[in-house]
Design an enzyme around this catalytic site. Structure first.
Site, PDB file in Angstrom:
ATOM      1  N   HIS A 172       0.803  -1.222   0.000  1.00  0.00           N
ATOM      2  CA  HIS A 172       0.000   0.000   0.000  1.00  0.00           C
ATOM      3  C   HIS A 172       0.835   1.271   0.000  1.00  0.00           C
ATOM      4  O   HIS A 172       0.303   2.363  -0.205  1.00  0.00           O
ATOM      5  CB  HIS A 172      -0.933  -0.013   1.214  1.00  0.00           C
ATOM      6  CG  HIS A 172      -1.734  -1.270   1.323  1.00  0.00           C
ATOM      7  ND1 HIS A 172      -1.429  -2.273   2.213  1.00  0.00           N
ATOM      8  CD2 HIS A 172      -2.802  -1.708   0.613  1.00  0.00           C
ATOM      9  CE1 HIS A 172      -2.281  -3.268   2.064  1.00  0.00           C
ATOM     10  NE2 HIS A 172      -3.113  -2.958   1.106  1.00  0.00           N
TER      11      HIS A 172
ATOM     12  N   CYS B 263       3.240  -1.346  -4.375  1.00  0.00           N
ATOM     13  CA  CYS B 263       2.797  -1.619  -5.746  1.00  0.00           C
ATOM     14  C   CYS B 263       3.258  -0.486  -6.659  1.00  0.00           C
ATOM     15  O   CYS B 263       3.077   0.696  -6.336  1.00  0.00           O
ATOM     16  CB  CYS B 263       1.272  -1.731  -5.780  1.00  0.00           C
ATOM     17  SG  CYS B 263       0.609  -1.844  -7.455  1.00  0.00           S
TER      18      CYS B 263
ATOM     19  N   GLU C 268      -2.986   3.273   2.052  1.00  0.00           N
ATOM     20  CA  GLU C 268      -2.546   3.878   0.796  1.00  0.00           C
ATOM     21  C   GLU C 268      -2.742   5.393   0.822  1.00  0.00           C
ATOM     22  O   GLU C 268      -1.874   6.150   0.369  1.00  0.00           O
ATOM     23  CB  GLU C 268      -3.311   3.267  -0.377  1.00  0.00           C
ATOM     24  CG  GLU C 268      -2.828   3.774  -1.724  1.00  0.00           C
ATOM     25  CD  GLU C 268      -3.635   3.247  -2.880  1.00  0.00           C
ATOM     26  OE1 GLU C 268      -3.777   3.996  -3.870  1.00  0.00           O
ATOM     27  OE2 GLU C 268      -4.130   2.096  -2.812  1.00  0.00           O
TER      28      GLU C 268
ATOM     29  N   THR D 131      -5.997   3.746  -5.396  1.00  0.00           N
ATOM     30  CA  THR D 131      -6.049   2.862  -6.568  1.00  0.00           C
ATOM     31  C   THR D 131      -7.155   1.821  -6.510  1.00  0.00           C
ATOM     32  O   THR D 131      -7.457   1.186  -7.523  1.00  0.00           O
ATOM     33  CB  THR D 131      -4.705   2.121  -6.746  1.00  0.00           C
ATOM     34  OG1 THR D 131      -4.481   1.278  -5.611  1.00  0.00           O
ATOM     35  CG2 THR D 131      -3.558   3.086  -6.920  1.00  0.00           C
TER      36      THR D 131
ATOM     37  N   SER E 134     -10.038  -5.040   3.156  1.00  0.00           N
ATOM     38  CA  SER E 134      -9.610  -4.923   1.764  1.00  0.00           C
ATOM     39  C   SER E 134     -10.578  -4.012   1.023  1.00  0.00           C
ATOM     40  O   SER E 134     -11.722  -4.394   0.739  1.00  0.00           O
ATOM     41  CB  SER E 134      -9.568  -6.304   1.093  1.00  0.00           C
ATOM     42  OG  SER E 134      -9.483  -6.184  -0.315  1.00  0.00           O
ATOM     43  N   SER E 135     -10.130  -2.816   0.702  1.00  0.00           N
ATOM     44  CA  SER E 135     -10.995  -1.830   0.055  1.00  0.00           C
ATOM     45  C   SER E 135     -11.573  -2.366  -1.252  1.00  0.00           C
ATOM     46  O   SER E 135     -12.771  -2.250  -1.510  1.00  0.00           O
ATOM     47  CB  SER E 135     -10.208  -0.542  -0.205  1.00  0.00           C
ATOM     48  OG  SER E 135     -10.995   0.391  -0.896  1.00  0.00           O
TER      49      SER E 135
END
Length: 346
Positions: A87, A109, A139, A177, A235-236
């Site tokens: 993240h 990422c 993130e 993202t 977990s989005s």
């Protein structure tokens, strides 16, 4: 594989529509393999700041192999190896690690890194940056840390009314993202009504994998009495898949980490079950859900392919360098064999 025209054929038989693509994206794959290879190269323990990816099974499996997950950098012993999660982290975290003489491996990422670079670039040009995302998400915290004086968080369409900027002619939007594509575009639409000169990011911030998984669910949802999304609650992108399913016609939708979390009552009167998984979910968990459904008569599984994915990211530079120095391959590989005892990730 079935086309969309085949999904509505009348039949009394129970069936499963299986989304493709689903599960691991390239960034998650890279992050998980990074921890596996670091354990193989350096030996345990290897410290990981925050969950490497937002999936309960992945974290538990890596813990069994010797990974130690910590919340903050100062929990890592001085001089130890620490991996930063997929993240991303703010610059201050790198500074903390340096002060503790930690060996760092950055598994952020590359698509998140791209957003970080955009934030730095627009801040340098003195833009107000409107970051669309969820408050407190790792993130968002990492991206905001790149230019805190320039970034304002916009947490969905309803938050637009609260946004103020210094100069309406110098404003740009970026995004987390893993958001819902539709909700993000609605947020942008409202922002542009308020700030007509709003600039778009140089390229799409919502990652290809998030968009593809949402696209598959959109194509299936209307034909599903029930949508099961395999994924963790933090977990989005997994949470968004349930929302997208319900918004596009699925009569019901639930998020589960494991097959044994499925309530048999959910299946009462259900003919068509849609199955997909978030971008941080190993395929073994999807297979267990399919087995659960097959045991209850849902053994007709029809793939619904919305896109093809072939992207693969290289391992982090620091890890590749050390692997080469040790005479080991620095290529992405899946160490599935040694995971037999802990629960396979790949």
């Amino acid at each position: 594989m079935v086309g969309m025209s085949d999904l509505s054929e009348p039949t009394d038989a129970k069936r499963v529509l299986l989304a493709a693509p689903r599960g691991y994206c390239a960034g998650v794959d890279r992050a998980v393999v990074t921890v596996e290879r670091a354990l193989e190269l350096y030996g345990p323990p290897v410290y990981v700041r925050k969950e490497i990816v937002h999936n309960k099974h992945v974290v538990t499996t890596l813990e069994k192999r010797g990974a130690i997950f910590v919340e903050e950098t100062d929990e890592v012993p001085e001089g130890a190896t620490v991996i930063f999660s997929a993240h991303g982290v703010a610059p201050v975290v790198h500074e903390e690690a340096k002060a503790l003489s930690l060996k760092t491996i950055d598994a952020t990422c590359p698509l998140v890194t791209k957003v970080h670079r955009e934030a730095v670039r627009f801040a340098k040009d003195d833009f107000d940056i409107l970051l669309i995302g969820h408050e407190g998400h790792e993130e968002v915290v990492g991206t905001s840390g790149e230019a805190p004086e320039h970034i304002t968080l916009v947490d969905g369409p309803d938050d637009v009314a609260n946004v103020t900027v210094r100069d309406p002619q110098k404003v740009v939007w970026l995004s987390q993202t893993t958001l819902s594509v539709d909700e993000t575009m609605e947020t942008v639409r409202r922002l542009r009504e308020k700030f007509p000169a709003l600039q778009d990011p140089p390229s799409d911030d919502i990652c290809y994998a998030t968009q593809n998984r949402q696209l598959a669910v959109k194509e299936m949802a209307e034909d599903c009495d029930l949508m099961l999304v395999v994924g963790s609650r933090n977990s989005s992108n997994s949470v968004r898949l349930v929302e997208v399913a319900l918004e596009h016609g699925s009569r019901a939708g639930y998020l589960v980490d494991y097959a044994d979390e499925i309530d048999p009552a959910w299946l009462e009167g259900v003919r068509t079950v849609g199955v997909t998984s978030g971008a941080s979910v190993p395929e073994i968990l999807v297979r267990e859900v399919l087995e659960y459904l097959a045991e209850r008569g849902y053994d007709d599984v029809r793939p619904v392919v919305a896109a093809e994915e072939s992207l693969l990211f290289a391992l982090p530079m620091e890890l590749r360098r050390d692997l080469k120095a040790a005479g080991m391959s620095d290529k992405m590989k899946h160490d599935a064999g040694s995971l037999a005892d802990a629960g396979q990730l790949h």
